[in-house]
Design a protein around this motif. Structure first.
Motif, PDB file in Angstrom:
ATOM      1  N   MET A   8     -32.110  -8.169  64.266  1.00  0.00           N
ATOM      2  CA  MET A   8     -32.697  -9.046  65.288  1.00  0.00           C
ATOM      3  C   MET A   8     -33.358 -10.260  64.633  1.00  0.00           C
ATOM      4  SD  MET A   8     -35.174  -8.230  68.379  1.00  0.00           S
ATOM      5  CE  MET A   8     -35.959  -9.562  69.251  1.00  0.00           C
ATOM      6  N   ASN A   9     -33.094 -11.423  65.207  1.00  0.00           N
ATOM      7  CA  ASN A   9     -33.709 -12.643  64.685  1.00  0.00           C
ATOM      8  C   ASN A   9     -34.973 -12.997  65.466  1.00  0.00           C
ATOM      9  OD1 ASN A   9     -31.830 -13.037  62.736  1.00  0.00           O
ATOM     10  ND2 ASN A   9     -30.626 -14.528  63.896  1.00  0.00           N
ATOM     11  N   TYR A  10     -36.040 -13.319  64.727  1.00  0.00           N
ATOM     12  CA  TYR A  10     -37.285 -13.728  65.367  1.00  0.00           C
ATOM     13  C   TYR A  10     -37.476 -15.229  65.202  1.00  0.00           C
ATOM     14  CZ  TYR A  10     -38.650  -8.809  65.506  1.00  0.00           C
ATOM     15  OH  TYR A  10     -38.712  -7.478  65.760  1.00  0.00           O
ATOM     16  N   LYS A  11     -38.279 -15.780  66.109  1.00  0.00           N
ATOM     17  CA  LYS A  11     -38.555 -17.215  66.030  1.00  0.00           C
ATOM     18  C   LYS A  11     -40.048 -17.455  66.219  1.00  0.00           C
ATOM     19  CE  LYS A  11     -34.271 -18.398  68.451  1.00  0.00           C
ATOM     20  NZ  LYS A  11     -33.977 -17.211  69.253  1.00  0.00           N
ATOM     21  N   ILE A  12     -40.616 -18.206  65.292  1.00  0.00           N
ATOM     22  CA  ILE A  12     -42.018 -18.611  65.444  1.00  0.00           C
ATOM     23  C   ILE A  12     -42.055 -20.135  65.471  1.00  0.00           C
ATOM     24  CG2 ILE A  12     -44.335 -18.570  64.438  1.00  0.00           C
ATOM     25  CD1 ILE A  12     -43.704 -15.928  63.124  1.00  0.00           C
ATOM     26  N   ALA A  13     -42.754 -20.678  66.463  1.00  0.00           N
ATOM     27  CA  ALA A  13     -42.871 -22.142  66.608  1.00  0.00           C
ATOM     28  C   ALA A  13     -44.294 -22.564  66.281  1.00  0.00           C
ATOM     29  CB  ALA A  13     -42.535 -22.535  68.048  1.00  0.00           C
ATOM     30  N   ILE A  14     -44.431 -23.548  65.418  1.00  0.00           N
ATOM     31  CA  ILE A  14     -45.766 -24.078  65.116  1.00  0.00           C
ATOM     32  C   ILE A  14     -45.762 -25.587  65.382  1.00  0.00           C
ATOM     33  CG2 ILE A  14     -47.592 -24.361  63.384  1.00  0.00           C
ATOM     34  CD1 ILE A  14     -46.708 -21.873  62.047  1.00  0.00           C
ATOM     35  N   ASP A  15     -46.558 -25.992  66.350  1.00  0.00           N
ATOM     36  CA  ASP A  15     -46.669 -27.422  66.672  1.00  0.00           C
ATOM     37  C   ASP A  15     -48.106 -27.869  66.498  1.00  0.00           C
ATOM     38  OD1 ASP A  15     -43.977 -28.195  67.699  1.00  0.00           O
ATOM     39  OD2 ASP A  15     -44.374 -26.539  69.083  1.00  0.00           O
ATOM     40  N   ASN A  46     -29.228 -24.924  65.849  1.00  0.00           N
ATOM     41  CA  ASN A  46     -28.144 -24.187  65.168  1.00  0.00           C
ATOM     42  C   ASN A  46     -28.680 -23.352  64.027  1.00  0.00           C
ATOM     43  OD1 ASN A  46     -25.912 -24.738  66.666  1.00  0.00           O
ATOM     44  ND2 ASN A  46     -25.580 -26.724  65.690  1.00  0.00           N
ATOM     45  N   MET A  47     -29.668 -23.883  63.298  1.00  0.00           N
ATOM     46  CA  MET A  47     -30.240 -23.125  62.184  1.00  0.00           C
ATOM     47  C   MET A  47     -30.943 -21.869  62.692  1.00  0.00           C
ATOM     48  SD  MET A  47     -31.722 -26.055  59.649  1.00  0.00           S
ATOM     49  CE  MET A  47     -31.848 -25.050  58.166  1.00  0.00           C
ATOM     50  N   ALA A  48     -31.563 -21.977  63.859  1.00  0.00           N
ATOM     51  CA  ALA A  48     -32.324 -20.839  64.399  1.00  0.00           C
ATOM     52  C   ALA A  48     -31.417 -19.758  64.962  1.00  0.00           C
ATOM     53  CB  ALA A  48     -33.293 -21.332  65.462  1.00  0.00           C
ATOM     54  N   LYS A  49     -30.147 -20.105  65.199  1.00  0.00           N
ATOM     55  CA  LYS A  49     -29.214 -19.109  65.747  1.00  0.00           C
ATOM     56  C   LYS A  49     -28.874 -18.065  64.701  1.00  0.00           C
ATOM     57  CE  LYS A  49     -26.754 -21.812  69.136  1.00  0.00           C
ATOM     58  NZ  LYS A  49     -25.737 -22.846  69.164  1.00  0.00           N
ATOM     59  N   LYS A  50     -28.867 -18.501  63.445  1.00  0.00           N
ATOM     60  CA  LYS A  50     -28.346 -17.621  62.384  1.00  0.00           C
ATOM     61  C   LYS A  50     -29.416 -16.855  61.631  1.00  0.00           C
ATOM     62  CE  LYS A  50     -25.128 -21.365  61.689  1.00  0.00           C
ATOM     63  NZ  LYS A  50     -25.333 -22.614  61.005  1.00  0.00           N
ATOM     64  N   ASN A  51     -30.684 -17.257  61.781  1.00  0.00           N
ATOM     65  CA  ASN A  51     -31.743 -16.682  60.938  1.00  0.00           C
ATOM     66  C   ASN A  51     -33.017 -16.403  61.729  1.00  0.00           C
ATOM     67  OD1 ASN A  51     -30.348 -17.580  58.305  1.00  0.00           O
ATOM     68  ND2 ASN A  51     -30.610 -19.511  59.386  1.00  0.00           N
ATOM     69  N   SER A  52     -33.891 -15.571  61.148  1.00  0.00           N
ATOM     70  CA  SER A  52     -35.268 -15.496  61.656  1.00  0.00           C
ATOM     71  C   SER A  52     -35.973 -16.708  61.070  1.00  0.00           C
ATOM     72  CB  SER A  52     -35.961 -14.223  61.169  1.00  0.00           C
ATOM     73  OG  SER A  52     -35.544 -13.125  61.938  1.00  0.00           O
ATOM     74  N   VAL A  53     -36.596 -17.495  61.924  1.00  0.00           N
ATOM     75  CA  VAL A  53     -37.138 -18.772  61.451  1.00  0.00           C
ATOM     76  C   VAL A  53     -38.599 -19.006  61.852  1.00  0.00           C
ATOM     77  CG1 VAL A  53     -34.913 -19.996  61.436  1.00  0.00           C
ATOM     78  CG2 VAL A  53     -36.320 -20.020  63.498  1.00  0.00           C
ATOM     79  N   ILE A  54     -39.248 -19.809  61.017  1.00  0.00           N
ATOM     80  CA  ILE A  54     -40.525 -20.404  61.391  1.00  0.00           C
ATOM     81  C   ILE A  54     -40.274 -21.896  61.319  1.00  0.00           C
ATOM     82  CG2 ILE A  54     -42.936 -20.769  60.781  1.00  0.00           C
ATOM     83  CD1 ILE A  54     -42.997 -18.113  59.563  1.00  0.00           C
ATOM     84  N   MET A  55     -40.471 -22.551  62.445  1.00  0.00           N
ATOM     85  CA  MET A  55     -40.207 -23.987  62.479  1.00  0.00           C
ATOM     86  C   MET A  55     -41.485 -24.700  62.827  1.00  0.00           C
ATOM     87  SD  MET A  55     -36.952 -25.299  64.572  1.00  0.00           S
ATOM     88  CE  MET A  55     -35.536 -24.391  64.107  1.00  0.00           C
ATOM     89  N   VAL A  76     -37.351 -27.287  71.284  1.00  0.00           N
ATOM     90  CA  VAL A  76     -36.376 -26.746  70.320  1.00  0.00           C
ATOM     91  C   VAL A  76     -36.216 -25.230  70.483  1.00  0.00           C
ATOM     92  CG1 VAL A  76     -35.724 -26.606  67.874  1.00  0.00           C
ATOM     93  CG2 VAL A  76     -36.964 -28.604  68.712  1.00  0.00           C
ATOM     94  N   LEU A  77     -37.333 -24.515  70.533  1.00  0.00           N
ATOM     95  CA  LEU A  77     -37.283 -23.051  70.661  1.00  0.00           C
ATOM     96  C   LEU A  77     -38.149 -22.600  71.839  1.00  0.00           C
ATOM     97  CD1 LEU A  77     -37.858 -22.084  66.885  1.00  0.00           C
ATOM     98  CD2 LEU A  77     -35.665 -22.339  68.070  1.00  0.00           C
ATOM     99  N   PRO A  78     -37.748 -22.946  73.069  1.00  0.00           N
ATOM    100  CA  PRO A  78     -38.596 -22.575  74.211  1.00  0.00           C
ATOM    101  C   PRO A  78     -38.747 -21.062  74.359  1.00  0.00           C
ATOM    102  CG  PRO A  78     -36.514 -23.532  74.955  1.00  0.00           C
ATOM    103  CD  PRO A  78     -36.549 -23.696  73.482  1.00  0.00           C
ATOM    104  N   ASP A  79     -37.809 -20.298  73.746  1.00  0.00           N
ATOM    105  CA  ASP A  79     -37.872 -18.838  73.852  1.00  0.00           C
ATOM    106  C   ASP A  79     -38.456 -18.192  72.584  1.00  0.00           C
ATOM    107  OD1 ASP A  79     -35.797 -19.595  72.225  1.00  0.00           O
ATOM    108  OD2 ASP A  79     -34.425 -18.002  72.891  1.00  0.00           O
ATOM    109  N   ALA A  80     -39.203 -18.959  71.806  1.00  0.00           N
ATOM    110  CA  ALA A  80     -39.786 -18.418  70.561  1.00  0.00           C
ATOM    111  C   ALA A  80     -40.631 -17.179  70.850  1.00  0.00           C
ATOM    112  CB  ALA A  80     -40.633 -19.495  69.886  1.00  0.00           C
ATOM    113  N   ASP A  81     -40.633 -16.235  69.890  1.00  0.00           N
ATOM    114  CA  ASP A  81     -41.412 -15.000  70.059  1.00  0.00           C
ATOM    115  C   ASP A  81     -42.901 -15.286  70.003  1.00  0.00           C
ATOM    116  OD1 ASP A  81     -39.184 -12.905  69.885  1.00  0.00           O
ATOM    117  OD2 ASP A  81     -38.793 -14.253  68.219  1.00  0.00           O
ATOM    118  N   VAL A  90     -44.895  -8.723  68.590  1.00  0.00           N
ATOM    119  CA  VAL A  90     -43.638  -7.976  68.440  1.00  0.00           C
ATOM    120  C   VAL A  90     -43.879  -6.471  68.328  1.00  0.00           C
ATOM    121  CG1 VAL A  90     -42.462  -9.959  67.390  1.00  0.00           C
ATOM    122  CG2 VAL A  90     -43.468  -8.218  65.916  1.00  0.00           C
ATOM    123  N   GLY A  91     -45.126  -6.086  68.541  1.00  0.00           N
ATOM    124  CA  GLY A  91     -45.441  -4.666  68.626  1.00  0.00           C
ATOM    125  C   GLY A  91     -45.499  -3.931  67.304  1.00  0.00           C
ATOM    126  N   LYS A  92     -45.892  -4.651  66.233  1.00  0.00           N
ATOM    127  CA  LYS A  92     -45.980  -3.964  64.927  1.00  0.00           C
ATOM    128  C   LYS A  92     -47.394  -3.489  64.674  1.00  0.00           C
ATOM    129  CE  LYS A  92     -42.160  -5.934  62.429  1.00  0.00           C
ATOM    130  NZ  LYS A  92     -41.784  -6.913  61.436  1.00  0.00           N
TER     131      LYS A  92
END
Ligand code: DC
Length: 223
Positions: free
Chosen positions: A1-8, A116-125, A134-139, A221-223
């Motif tokens: 599973m790929n996770y996404k974190i957005a920092i603005d 496209n980069m976020a599709k393939k990896n777990s990312v922090i952008m 860019v990542l409206p559905d970020a975790d 993410v429930g860890k």
């Protein structure tokens, strides 16, 4: 599973330092989206493009190829096959990046690469529009803020350490101008996403900032 974190957040809040440390901690890919806008700014600077002329900036976008890759854990950015990671950090390029990032066509080109980069990896952008566009559905979405003075001081130290000849008062003035432009532009202005957590790190060290975000992520993410 790929996770996404957005920092603005505005400049000088430590977004990139925080995101880099978090990426290391979580083994995610760090994507510095500001570096991409800087690469477009650098191209315009080098080719004498009138950045206030949107049509002119639009016309050179097809000549620009931007690529991000990782070498020994560090992000490097290529502009038309030349590594420009250092050149894009020159202080005058900050302004070029802020001006060209107002334009819809510039944003569309770069947002496409970022998604496209976020599709393939777990990312922090990190950036200005990650949580909103860019990542409206970020975790997890973080909106980092800090006082103007603290931010200017941080930027000043960073540039002085790199050997650039800058004055603190100029940095503060440019920072305010850039924030104004970034948050008042028509296309994807800097703003907190409704579901972002706002974190003021004026009085937090980088380690404390990272710790807080890690706690928020693990809870989410429930860890
Ligand atoms: O984060 P930075 O200072 O390297 O960003 C440079 C400029 O790029 C900044 O003034 C605003 C713009 N930017 C943007 O509009 N959207 C992003 N996602 C990232 C940066």
């Amino acid at each position: 599973m790929n996770y996404k974190i957005a920092i603005d957040g505005p400049s000088g809040t430590g977004k990139s330092t925080t995101a880099k440390l978090l990426a290391k901690e979580l083994s995610f890919i760090y994507i510095d989206t500001g570096a991409m806008y800087r690469a477009v700014g650098l191209y315009c600077y080098r080719n004498n493009i009138d950045i206030d002329n949107e049509e002119q900036v639009k016309s050179i976008l097809n000549n620009i190829d931007i690529n991000i890759f990782y070498k020994e854990g560090n992000q490097e950015i290529e502009l038309n096959n030349e590594i420009v990671s250092k050149e894009i950090r020159e202080n005058h390029i900050s302004n070029y990046a802020s001006v060209v990032s107002q334009y819809k066509d510039v944003r569309e080109k770069l947002v496409n690469i970022q998604q496209n980069m976020a599709k393939k990896n777990s990312v922090i952008m990190d950036g200005r529009d990650i949580g909103t566009v860019v990542l409206p559905d970020a975790d997890l979405k973080i909106y980092l803020v800090a006082s103007d003075e603290v931010r200017a001081e941080r930027r000043y130290k960073e540039l002085i350490e790199k050997g650039q000849d800058v004055k603190l008062e100029d940095i503060l003035k440019e920072l305010k101008e850039r924030d104004y432009r970034d948050s008042h532009r028509e296309n994807s202005p800097l703003k907190k996403a409704d579901d972002a957590v706002e974190l003021d790190n004026s009085n937090l060290s980088r380690e404390e900032t990272v710790k807080k975000i890690l706690e928020l992520f693990n809870k989410k993410v429930g860890k």
